[in-house]
Structure formats: C-alpha cells, structure tokens
Design a protein around this motif. Structure first.
Motif, mmCIF file in Angstrom:
data_model
loop_
_atom_site.group_PDB
_atom_site.id
_atom_site.type_symbol
_atom_site.label_atom_id
_atom_site.label_comp_id
_atom_site.label_asym_id
_atom_site.label_seq_id
_atom_site.Cartn_x
_atom_site.Cartn_y
_atom_site.Cartn_z
ATOM 1 N N SER A 43 -93.933 91.498 8.037
ATOM 2 C CA SER A 43 -93.014 90.508 8.589
ATOM 3 C C SER A 43 -92.877 90.722 10.089
ATOM 4 O O SER A 43 -93.142 91.810 10.599
ATOM 5 N N HIS A 44 -92.443 89.683 10.777
ATOM 6 C CA HIS A 44 -92.261 89.785 12.234
ATOM 7 C C HIS A 44 -91.265 90.892 12.558
ATOM 8 O O HIS A 44 -91.465 91.656 13.491
ATOM 9 N N SER A 45 -90.204 90.992 11.768
ATOM 10 C CA SER A 45 -89.193 92.020 12.019
ATOM 11 C C SER A 45 -89.780 93.415 11.836
ATOM 12 O O SER A 45 -89.540 94.297 12.641
ATOM 13 N N ALA A 46 -90.563 93.629 10.769
ATOM 14 C CA ALA A 46 -91.184 94.935 10.539
ATOM 15 C C ALA A 46 -92.191 95.248 11.635
ATOM 16 O O ALA A 46 -92.278 96.385 12.102
ATOM 17 N N ALA A 47 -92.939 94.251 12.075
ATOM 18 C CA ALA A 47 -93.902 94.459 13.160
ATOM 19 C C ALA A 47 -93.169 94.836 14.436
ATOM 20 O O ALA A 47 -93.586 95.732 15.167
ATOM 21 N N ASN A 48 -92.069 94.161 14.699
ATOM 22 C CA ASN A 48 -91.269 94.449 15.885
ATOM 23 C C ASN A 48 -90.681 95.858 15.804
ATOM 24 O O ASN A 48 -90.618 96.562 16.804
ATOM 25 N N ASP A 49 -90.252 96.278 14.615
ATOM 26 C CA ASP A 49 -89.710 97.624 14.447
ATOM 27 C C ASP A 49 -90.754 98.663 14.829
ATOM 28 O O ASP A 49 -90.441 99.644 15.493
ATOM 29 N N GLY A 50 -91.993 98.459 14.428
ATOM 30 C CA GLY A 50 -93.068 99.392 14.774
ATOM 31 C C GLY A 50 -93.286 99.448 16.272
ATOM 32 O O GLY A 50 -93.447 100.525 16.845
ATOM 33 N N ILE A 51 -93.262 98.311 16.912
ATOM 34 C CA ILE A 51 -93.430 98.258 18.369
ATOM 35 C C ILE A 51 -92.279 98.996 19.044
ATOM 36 O O ILE A 51 -92.482 99.721 20.014
ATOM 37 N N GLN A 52 -91.076 98.863 18.506
ATOM 38 C CA GLN A 52 -89.912 99.519 19.108
ATOM 39 C C GLN A 52 -89.997 101.039 19.023
ATOM 40 O O GLN A 52 -89.346 101.737 19.797
ATOM 41 N N GLU A 53 -90.805 101.571 18.108
ATOM 42 C CA GLU A 53 -90.987 103.018 17.990
ATOM 43 C C GLU A 53 -91.885 103.584 19.088
ATOM 44 O O GLU A 53 -91.920 104.794 19.286
ATOM 45 N N LEU A 54 -92.628 102.729 19.775
ATOM 46 C CA LEU A 54 -93.548 103.203 20.806
ATOM 47 C C LEU A 54 -92.798 103.851 21.959
ATOM 48 O O LEU A 54 -91.743 103.363 22.377
ATOM 49 N N ASP A 55 -93.356 104.920 22.473
ATOM 50 C CA ASP A 55 -92.767 105.632 23.610
ATOM 51 C C ASP A 55 -93.359 105.053 24.903
ATOM 52 O O ASP A 55 -94.154 105.697 25.585
ATOM 53 N N ILE A 56 -92.979 103.807 25.171
ATOM 54 C CA ILE A 56 -93.432 103.089 26.366
ATOM 55 C C ILE A 56 -92.255 102.296 26.920
ATOM 56 O O ILE A 56 -91.217 102.165 26.262
ATOM 57 N N ALA A 57 -92.426 101.735 28.097
ATOM 58 C CA ALA A 57 -91.373 100.948 28.751
ATOM 59 C C ALA A 57 -90.990 99.723 27.920
ATOM 60 O O ALA A 57 -91.828 99.132 27.236
ATOM 61 N N GLU A 58 -89.720 99.366 27.991
ATOM 62 C CA GLU A 58 -89.207 98.214 27.244
ATOM 63 C C GLU A 58 -89.956 96.924 27.588
ATOM 64 O O GLU A 58 -90.198 96.096 26.718
ATOM 65 N N GLY A 59 -90.329 96.759 28.853
ATOM 66 C CA GLY A 59 -91.069 95.564 29.253
ATOM 67 C C GLY A 59 -92.419 95.468 28.560
ATOM 68 O O GLY A 59 -92.866 94.375 28.194
ATOM 69 N N LEU A 60 -93.075 96.603 28.365
ATOM 70 C CA LEU A 60 -94.349 96.606 27.640
ATOM 71 C C LEU A 60 -94.136 96.294 26.163
ATOM 72 O O LEU A 60 -94.938 95.574 25.551
ATOM 73 N N LYS A 61 -93.063 96.816 25.593
ATOM 74 C CA LYS A 61 -92.753 96.498 24.196
ATOM 75 C C LYS A 61 -92.556 94.994 24.031
ATOM 76 O O LYS A 61 -93.044 94.396 23.079
ATOM 77 N N ARG A 62 -91.840 94.390 24.977
ATOM 78 C CA ARG A 62 -91.609 92.942 24.938
ATOM 79 C C ARG A 62 -92.925 92.179 25.061
ATOM 80 O O ARG A 62 -93.165 91.210 24.341
ATOM 81 N N LEU A 63 -93.804 92.658 25.943
ATOM 82 C CA LEU A 63 -95.106 92.030 26.125
ATOM 83 C C LEU A 63 -95.914 92.078 24.824
ATOM 84 O O LEU A 63 -96.525 91.076 24.421
ATOM 85 N N LEU A 64 -95.902 93.220 24.157
ATOM 86 C CA LEU A 64 -96.619 93.371 22.886
ATOM 87 C C LEU A 64 -96.035 92.467 21.810
ATOM 88 O O LEU A 64 -96.774 91.816 21.064
ATOM 89 N N THR A 65 -94.720 92.429 21.730
ATOM 90 C CA THR A 65 -94.045 91.591 20.740
ATOM 91 C C THR A 65 -94.342 90.117 20.998
ATOM 92 O O THR A 65 -94.662 89.378 20.067
ATOM 93 N N ASP A 66 -94.255 89.713 22.255
ATOM 94 C CA ASP A 66 -94.535 88.317 22.605
ATOM 95 C C ASP A 66 -95.971 87.930 22.285
ATOM 96 O O ASP A 66 -96.249 86.783 21.934
ATOM 97 N N ALA A 67 -96.893 88.896 22.385
ATOM 98 C CA ALA A 67 -98.299 88.638 22.088
ATOM 99 C C ALA A 67 -98.577 88.679 20.588
ATOM 100 O O ALA A 67 -99.688 88.372 20.152
ATOM 101 N N GLY A 68 -97.571 89.078 19.798
ATOM 102 C CA GLY A 68 -97.735 89.124 18.349
ATOM 103 C C GLY A 68 -98.525 90.324 17.849
ATOM 104 O O GLY A 68 -99.020 90.315 16.725
ATOM 105 N N LEU A 69 -98.635 91.361 18.684
ATOM 106 C CA LEU A 69 -99.387 92.545 18.281
ATOM 107 C C LEU A 69 -98.535 93.468 17.419
ATOM 108 O O LEU A 69 -97.330 93.543 17.600
#
Length: 76
Positions: free
Chosen positions: A3-29
């Motif tokens: 699900s989009h929420s589960a995918a987003n949760d995984g991205i939020q676990e990344l140890d990277i800048a919030e802006g990069l997390k947003r970029l990844l989420t927006d790209a659907g990765l």
C-alpha cells in the motif's frame, strides 16, 4: 502489492534528509524497488547527483538488511 502508506513508512525509515524522502515518495519509489536498482538508475530517475543516488541506495540497503534480520528473529 504494498500500500502507499506501507511504502511511505519504509521510505520514512531511511537515514536521509527529509527532502529526499519526499522526493522518493513523490516519485512513487519503495524501499524494495530502490534496493533492486543501481544507484545511477536512482540518480537518473530523480535527476539528482549520482553521489546522492548512492547515499539513497545505501540507506535503502541498510533498512532492507535490518528488516530481514527482524524477520529472521521473529521466525525463530
């Protein structure tokens, strides 16, 4: 499919800048997809510097390894 929420949760676990997390989420990765890509593919997809793509790839690998270790412990 994740699900989009589960995918987003995984991205939020990344140890990277919030802006990069947003970029990844927006790209659907997802973490799983990032883990299967080459860092150069990531940088091309997101139009970012290859060094930053490598940081994202390595952060995803760390999250995947931690997740795998947690699953091994749970199944023992």
């Amino acid at each position: 499919m994740e699900s989009h929420s589960a995918a987003n949760d995984g991205i939020q676990e990344l140890d990277i800048a919030e802006g990069l997390k947003r970029l990844l989420t927006d790209a659907g990765l997802t973490i799983e997809l990032i883990g299967r890509l080459d860092y150069q593919d990531i940088s091309e997809m997101l139009n970012i510097d290859p060094y930053v793509g490598k940081l994202i790839f390595e952060a995803a690998q760390n999250v995947i390894q931690e997740k795998d270790q947690r699953e091994i412990i749970v199944t023992k």
